[in-house]
Design a protein around this motif. Structure first.
Motif, PDB file in Angstrom:
ATOM      1  N   GLY A 146       0.784  -1.237   0.000  1.00 38.40           N
ATOM      2  CA  GLY A 146       0.000   0.000   0.000  1.00 38.40           C
ATOM      3  C   GLY A 146       0.805   1.270   0.000  1.00 38.40           C
ATOM      4  O   GLY A 146       0.397   2.275   0.597  1.00 38.40           O
ATOM      5  N   LEU A 147       1.936   1.291  -0.708  1.00 36.56           N
ATOM      6  CA  LEU A 147       2.838   2.445  -0.677  1.00 36.56           C
ATOM      7  C   LEU A 147       2.262   3.610  -1.484  1.00 36.56           C
ATOM      8  O   LEU A 147       1.792   3.439  -2.614  1.00 36.56           O
ATOM      9  N   ALA A 148       2.305   4.798  -0.890  1.00 39.00           N
ATOM     10  CA  ALA A 148       1.856   6.016  -1.583  1.00 39.00           C
ATOM     11  C   ALA A 148       2.764   7.164  -1.189  1.00 39.00           C
ATOM     12  O   ALA A 148       3.231   7.247  -0.045  1.00 39.00           O
ATOM     13  N   PHE A 149       3.021   8.058  -2.157  1.00 44.06           N
ATOM     14  CA  PHE A 149       3.850   9.229  -1.881  1.00 44.06           C
ATOM     15  C   PHE A 149       3.310  10.410  -2.672  1.00 44.06           C
ATOM     16  O   PHE A 149       2.986  10.298  -3.863  1.00 44.06           O
ATOM     17  N   ASN A 150       3.222  11.569  -1.992  1.00 43.05           N
ATOM     18  CA  ASN A 150       2.721  12.787  -2.626  1.00 43.05           C
ATOM     19  C   ASN A 150       3.735  13.917  -2.462  1.00 43.05           C
ATOM     20  O   ASN A 150       4.322  14.078  -1.390  1.00 43.05           O
ATOM     21  N   TYR A 151       3.933  14.678  -3.536  1.00 47.67           N
ATOM     22  CA  TYR A 151       4.566  15.978  -3.412  1.00 47.67           C
ATOM     23  C   TYR A 151       3.463  16.991  -3.113  1.00 47.67           C
ATOM     24  O   TYR A 151       2.276  16.680  -3.308  1.00 47.67           O
ATOM     25  N   PRO A 152       3.813  18.188  -2.619  1.00 44.53           N
ATOM     26  CA  PRO A 152       2.758  19.151  -2.264  1.00 44.53           C
ATOM     27  C   PRO A 152       1.760  19.423  -3.388  1.00 44.53           C
ATOM     28  O   PRO A 152       0.579  19.632  -3.150  1.00 44.53           O
ATOM     29  N   SER A 153       2.250  19.404  -4.622  1.00 44.44           N
ATOM     30  CA  SER A 153       1.377  19.769  -5.744  1.00 44.44           C
ATOM     31  C   SER A 153       0.695  18.587  -6.422  1.00 44.44           C
ATOM     32  O   SER A 153      -0.255  18.770  -7.184  1.00 44.44           O
ATOM     33  N   ARG A 154       1.189  17.367  -6.158  1.00 45.52           N
ATOM     34  CA  ARG A 154       0.606  16.236  -6.879  1.00 45.52           C
ATOM     35  C   ARG A 154       0.924  14.908  -6.197  1.00 45.52           C
ATOM     36  O   ARG A 154       1.887  14.787  -5.430  1.00 45.52           O
ATOM     37  N   SER A 155       0.098  13.931  -6.511  1.00 48.76           N
ATOM     38  CA  SER A 155       0.327  12.567  -6.062  1.00 48.76           C
ATOM     39  C   SER A 155       1.258  11.872  -7.060  1.00 48.76           C
ATOM     40  O   SER A 155       1.114  12.048  -8.270  1.00 48.76           O
ATOM     41  N   VAL A 156       2.245  11.107  -6.550  1.00 43.17           N
ATOM     42  CA  VAL A 156       3.226  10.481  -7.437  1.00 43.17           C
ATOM     43  C   VAL A 156       2.977   8.987  -7.572  1.00 43.17           C
ATOM     44  O   VAL A 156       2.861   8.464  -8.683  1.00 43.17           O
ATOM     45  N   ILE A 157       2.921   8.270  -6.456  1.00 44.96           N
ATOM     46  CA  ILE A 157       2.582   6.841  -6.493  1.00 44.96           C
ATOM     47  C   ILE A 157       1.423   6.585  -5.541  1.00 44.96           C
ATOM     48  O   ILE A 157       1.283   7.258  -4.524  1.00 44.96           O
ATOM     49  N   LYS A 158       0.593   5.592  -5.900  1.00 42.84           N
ATOM     50  CA  LYS A 158      -0.622   5.337  -5.139  1.00 42.84           C
ATOM     51  C   LYS A 158      -0.834   3.836  -4.978  1.00 42.84           C
ATOM     52  O   LYS A 158      -0.824   3.089  -5.957  1.00 42.84           O
ATOM     53  N   ASP A 159      -1.003   3.414  -3.740  1.00 43.73           N
ATOM     54  CA  ASP A 159      -1.407   2.046  -3.417  1.00 43.73           C
ATOM     55  C   ASP A 159      -0.581   0.994  -4.163  1.00 43.73           C
ATOM     56  O   ASP A 159      -1.107   0.109  -4.820  1.00 43.73           O
ATOM     57  N   ILE A 160       0.755   1.092  -4.040  1.00 46.50           N
ATOM     58  CA  ILE A 160       1.648   0.137  -4.703  1.00 46.50           C
ATOM     59  C   ILE A 160       1.806  -1.106  -3.820  1.00 46.50           C
ATOM     60  O   ILE A 160       2.204  -1.013  -2.662  1.00 46.50           O
ATOM     61  N   LYS A 161       1.501  -2.251  -4.405  1.00 45.20           N
ATOM     62  CA  LYS A 161       1.610  -3.527  -3.677  1.00 45.20           C
ATOM     63  C   LYS A 161       2.282  -4.559  -4.576  1.00 45.20           C
ATOM     64  O   LYS A 161       1.829  -4.793  -5.694  1.00 45.20           O
ATOM     65  N   PHE A 162       3.355  -5.148  -4.082  1.00 44.16           N
ATOM     66  CA  PHE A 162       3.986  -6.261  -4.800  1.00 44.16           C
ATOM     67  C   PHE A 162       4.992  -6.925  -3.872  1.00 44.16           C
ATOM     68  O   PHE A 162       5.354  -6.380  -2.822  1.00 44.16           O
ATOM     69  N   SER A 163       5.454  -8.090  -4.256  1.00 46.16           N
ATOM     70  CA  SER A 163       6.473  -8.787  -3.481  1.00 46.16           C
ATOM     71  C   SER A 163       7.366  -9.579  -4.431  1.00 46.16           C
ATOM     72  O   SER A 163       6.938  -9.970  -5.522  1.00 46.16           O
ATOM     73  N   ILE A 164       8.615  -9.780  -4.020  1.00 47.24           N
ATOM     74  CA  ILE A 164       9.550 -10.580  -4.800  1.00 47.24           C
ATOM     75  C   ILE A 164      10.351 -11.475  -3.861  1.00 47.24           C
ATOM     76  O   ILE A 164      10.532 -11.169  -2.681  1.00 47.24           O
ATOM     77  N   SER A 165      10.836 -12.574  -4.421  1.00 52.33           N
ATOM     78  CA  SER A 165      11.551 -13.576  -3.638  1.00 52.33           C
ATOM     79  C   SER A 165      12.990 -13.713  -4.123  1.00 52.33           C
ATOM     80  O   SER A 165      13.426 -13.022  -5.050  1.00 52.33           O
ATOM     81  N   LYS A 166      13.725 -14.623  -3.517  1.00 52.97           N
ATOM     82  CA  LYS A 166      15.100 -14.904  -3.915  1.00 52.97           C
ATOM     83  C   LYS A 166      15.144 -15.267  -5.400  1.00 52.97           C
ATOM     84  O   LYS A 166      14.312 -16.029  -5.883  1.00 52.97           O
ATOM     85  N   GLY A 167      16.117 -14.717  -6.098  1.00 49.55           N
ATOM     86  CA  GLY A 167      16.297 -15.042  -7.504  1.00 49.55           C
ATOM     87  C   GLY A 167      15.445 -14.245  -8.463  1.00 49.55           C
ATOM     88  O   GLY A 167      15.535 -14.440  -9.677  1.00 49.55           O
TER      89      GLY A 167
END
Length: 250
Positions: free
Chosen positions: A7-28
């Motif tokens: 659920g990663l999200a990041f906003n700058y004061p003027s705009r939203s950059v990433i919203k509700d990022i979900k993923f996972s990775i394993s070895k290799g």
């Protein structure tokens, strides 16, 4: 599971950059993050590496919350290569040895020196060890920074367009090295890329970003002409040349 993003999200004061990022990775796993300029690729890497503080969401490294780890401990877990790196007055060997900083207490040990030498060798930089960084080409400097990240012996590599300043030969060499290290050392890599053909050739997982959101995620099955056109606004077809998929704008 090496990396889990929830659920990663990041906003700058003027705009939203990433919203509700979900993923996972394993070895290799070699994960390529794809998308147009401004899609949020670099911001996502910086949030994972705690350079930027996300507004919401959590990042786990092997089950531990990254935002609760100390800087030294995080540096042992994650090797990060930014898009642009400042050239300092240092020899190539000393620059790569800096990757051992999280482990060094008073002075570099024999093990630290050997690991730095191995990292140089893996990038074909042994003959440059005693040269100064400002004597190297931009592509050679980029390979030194990647070698420094490998010297950290991380569990996770975060690479922001690591091949962007390299010629064709070195693009393929670096991508092959990343894939080889990930498989042999059973670590994971998250790599932002612009070259779709390089991504398809070497990555085994893909995350397509559009307007700061995940448009598609998965294995090679998500790299379809329809998905690529939706993300890049360019019609393409995918052919195979000697069993290697090739993306062709039409």
């Amino acid at each position: 599971m090496i990396l889990s993003v929830e659920g990663l999200a990041f906003n700058y004061p003027s705009r939203s950059v990433i919203k509700d990022i979900k993923f996972s990775i394993s070895k290799g796993d070699f994960l390529a993050i794809l998308g147009v300029n401004g899609a949020g690729k670099s911001t996502l890497l910086k949030c994972i590496n705690r350079i930027l503080k996300p507004h919401t969401g959590t990042v786990f490294i092997k089950g531990e919350e990254a935002f609760k780890l100390g800087r030294r401990e995080l540096a042992k877990r994650i090797g990060y290569v930014a898009q642009r790196n400042e050239s300092i007055r240092s020899t190539v060997f000393d620059a790569v040895l800096l990757g051992r900083k999280p482990y060094i207490q008073w002075e570099a040990s024999r093990e630290d020196l050997e690991i730095a030498q191995d990292a140089l060798k893996s990038l074909g930089l042994t003959e440059y060890a005693l040269r100064y960084l400002n004597e190297l080409s931009g592509g050679e400097q980029q390979k030194v920074v990647i070698a420094r990240a490998l010297a950290q012996k991380p569990e996770l590599l975060l690479l922001d367009e690591p091949t962007s300043s390299l010629d064709l030969k070195n693009q393929f060499e670096v991508a092959k090295i990343i894939k080889k290290v990930v498989k042999e050392q059973q670590i994971a890599a998250v790599v932002t890329m612009h070259d779709l053909n390089l991504a398809i050739r070497f990555a085994d997982k893909f995350l397509l970003l559009k307007d700061g959101k995940i448009f598609a995620a998965g294995g090679i099955e998500v790299m379809t002409p329809e998905n690529i056109e939706s993300v890049y606004s360019v019609p393409v077809k995918i052919d195979k040349i000697e069993d290697v998929p090739v993306v062709i704008p039409v």
